[in-house]
Scaffold this active site. Sequence first.
Site, PDB file in Angstrom:
ATOM      1  N   ASN A  10       0.952  -1.175  -0.119  1.00 35.04           N
ATOM      2  CA  ASN A  10      -0.097   0.040  -0.078  1.00 35.04           C
ATOM      3  C   ASN A  10       0.721   1.406   0.165  1.00 35.04           C
ATOM      4  O   ASN A  10       1.418   1.569   0.792  1.00 35.04           O
ATOM      5  CB  ASN A  10      -1.044   0.083   1.345  1.00 35.04           C
ATOM      6  CG  ASN A  10      -1.768   1.090   1.397  1.00 35.04           C
ATOM      7  OD1 ASN A  10      -1.806   1.930   0.480  1.00 35.04           O
ATOM      8  ND2 ASN A  10      -2.429   1.348   2.383  1.00 35.04           N
ATOM      9  N   LYS A  12       0.082   4.215  -0.498  1.00 37.62           N
ATOM     10  CA  LYS A  12      -0.586   5.512  -0.003  1.00 37.62           C
ATOM     11  C   LYS A  12      -0.458   6.681  -0.900  1.00 37.62           C
ATOM     12  O   LYS A  12      -0.258   6.658  -2.129  1.00 37.62           O
ATOM     13  CB  LYS A  12      -0.240   5.702   1.578  1.00 37.62           C
ATOM     14  CG  LYS A  12      -0.362   4.571   2.448  1.00 37.62           C
ATOM     15  CD  LYS A  12      -0.052   4.709   4.051  1.00 37.62           C
ATOM     16  CE  LYS A  12      -0.436   3.340   4.737  1.00 37.62           C
ATOM     17  NZ  LYS A  12      -0.513   3.714   6.101  1.00 37.62           N
ATOM     18  N   HIS A  95     -10.111   1.310   4.390  1.00 37.57           N
ATOM     19  CA  HIS A  95      -8.706   1.533   5.267  1.00 37.57           C
ATOM     20  C   HIS A  95      -8.994   2.593   6.412  1.00 37.57           C
ATOM     21  O   HIS A  95      -9.864   3.374   6.093  1.00 37.57           O
ATOM     22  CB  HIS A  95      -7.607   2.248   4.384  1.00 37.57           C
ATOM     23  CG  HIS A  95      -6.074   1.913   4.849  1.00 37.57           C
ATOM     24  ND1 HIS A  95      -5.993   3.055   5.648  1.00 37.57           N
ATOM     25  CD2 HIS A  95      -5.381   1.193   4.848  1.00 37.57           C
ATOM     26  CE1 HIS A  95      -4.806   2.654   6.255  1.00 37.57           C
ATOM     27  NE2 HIS A  95      -4.288   1.597   5.621  1.00 37.57           N
ATOM     28  N   GLU A  97      -7.400   5.201   7.527  1.00 34.95           N
ATOM     29  CA  GLU A  97      -7.338   6.257   6.922  1.00 34.95           C
ATOM     30  C   GLU A  97      -8.324   6.836   6.114  1.00 34.95           C
ATOM     31  O   GLU A  97      -8.656   8.236   6.118  1.00 34.95           O
ATOM     32  CB  GLU A  97      -6.110   6.502   6.182  1.00 34.95           C
ATOM     33  CG  GLU A  97      -4.802   6.326   6.997  1.00 34.95           C
ATOM     34  CD  GLU A  97      -3.329   5.873   6.405  1.00 34.95           C
ATOM     35  OE1 GLU A  97      -3.279   5.667   5.249  1.00 34.95           O
ATOM     36  OE2 GLU A  97      -2.594   5.383   7.259  1.00 34.95           O
ATOM     37  N   GLU A 167      -6.361  -4.703  10.359  1.00 34.05           N
ATOM     38  CA  GLU A 167      -5.195  -3.820  10.663  1.00 34.05           C
ATOM     39  C   GLU A 167      -5.620  -2.833  11.884  1.00 34.05           C
ATOM     40  O   GLU A 167      -6.581  -1.697  11.792  1.00 34.05           O
ATOM     41  CB  GLU A 167      -5.358  -2.895   9.392  1.00 34.05           C
ATOM     42  CG  GLU A 167      -4.837  -3.193   8.321  1.00 34.05           C
ATOM     43  CD  GLU A 167      -4.186  -2.464   7.290  1.00 34.05           C
ATOM     44  OE1 GLU A 167      -3.252  -2.682   6.975  1.00 34.05           O
ATOM     45  OE2 GLU A 167      -4.678  -1.266   7.174  1.00 34.05           O
ATOM     46  N   GLY A 173       1.588   2.667  11.091  1.00 39.60           N
ATOM     47  CA  GLY A 173       2.668   3.786  11.344  1.00 39.60           C
ATOM     48  C   GLY A 173       3.300   3.924  12.789  1.00 39.60           C
ATOM     49  O   GLY A 173       3.603   4.768  13.277  1.00 39.60           O
ATOM     50  N   SER A 213       2.689  -1.863  10.653  1.00 45.42           N
ATOM     51  CA  SER A 213       4.026  -1.956  10.992  1.00 45.42           C
ATOM     52  C   SER A 213       4.801  -3.356  10.637  1.00 45.42           C
ATOM     53  O   SER A 213       5.612  -3.504  11.316  1.00 45.42           O
ATOM     54  CB  SER A 213       4.181  -1.318  12.315  1.00 45.42           C
ATOM     55  OG  SER A 213       3.684  -0.155  12.677  1.00 45.42           O
TER      56      SER A 213
HETATM   57  P1  PGA Z   1       2.259   0.483   8.055  1.00 44.56           P
HETATM   58  O1  PGA Z   1       1.029   0.916   7.251  1.00 44.56           O
HETATM   59  O2  PGA Z   1       2.879  -0.616   7.435  1.00 44.56           O
HETATM   60  O3  PGA Z   1       3.127   1.996   7.441  1.00 44.56           O
HETATM   61  O4  PGA Z   1       2.039   0.781   9.540  1.00 44.56           O
HETATM   62  C1  PGA Z   1       0.016  -0.389   7.234  1.00 44.56           C
HETATM   63  C2  PGA Z   1      -1.259   0.369   6.311  1.00 44.56           C
HETATM   64  O5  PGA Z   1      -1.561   1.237   6.657  1.00 44.56           O
HETATM   65  O6  PGA Z   1      -1.776  -0.517   5.335  1.00 44.56           O
END
Ligand code: PGA
Length: 260
Positions: A10, A12, A95, A97, A167, A173, A213
């Site tokens: 991903n 982003k 997601h 976000e 998730e 993050g 992460s």
């Molecule tokens: P990250 O993001 O691996 O940077 O923690 C995972 C995600 O948002 O899918």
Amino acid sequence: MSRVKLVVANWKMYLSIHEASLLTHRLHKSIKTHRNVEVVLAPNYLSLQPLSQEIDRRRFRLAAQDGYFVDEGAFTGEVSLSQMRDLVHYAIIGHSERRRFFQESFDETRDKVAAAVRNGIVPILCLGETKEERSQKETKQVLHDQIVTALSNITSEDAENIVLAYEPVWAIGANEPASPDTIKEAVDWIRYQVRELYGSKTEESIRVLYGGSDEPEYVSGIMAIDGVDGLLVGRASLNYERFSDIVTGVYLAALGETKE
Ligand code: PGA
């Protein structure tokens, strides 16, 4: 039951078209084809078309990071799942976000899952509780509500192909992933919900990923958890070496080995 493993990058809202192309070029060199591991790249909308020309489809598939549920219409600024149907195999839906920064509701997530399925795109449905919800001991309730709402228009036949991604919002993050025990408890609960909704045949077919992460050193531990079929990777997927190591780790896990 052995399900094909899945690793999703991903990206982003990172990478220009040129940078995405360069990273894809490097990934072609560093990632070998593994029959039992599917590798999926989720760039931003702008890069989907150029990458669809660039990728070797035997090695990589494309995913959208989102997509609007109405097929076409006066919706300035949106891109519909229908418009991406020939470009992508998967779409990340719901997601955290999207839920957090763009106020995506449970109902919108539900409609996006249905639109993806209607357009022949496999949804990767993200599920997970916030830190506050976890501290209030609401994790199971939240996961239940997210699953039941998002899948409410989906038949058991279609549900078999859907991908779910656990998730936890607090692990995205962050400095490290959720612990294996935490992941196991959530994934067991998610699988139990699927069984309750659709029966054990669907539950045995459906793939469940972990995201939050992910880094190469955690892969063998996470992939050893029963019921986890792959990873949804954010930051580490922007670096071709770390992402290639993650794919290798998943491949080794699929072989029933560890990297050491
Ligand atoms: P990250 O993001 O691996 O940077 O923690 C995972 C995600 O948002 O899918």
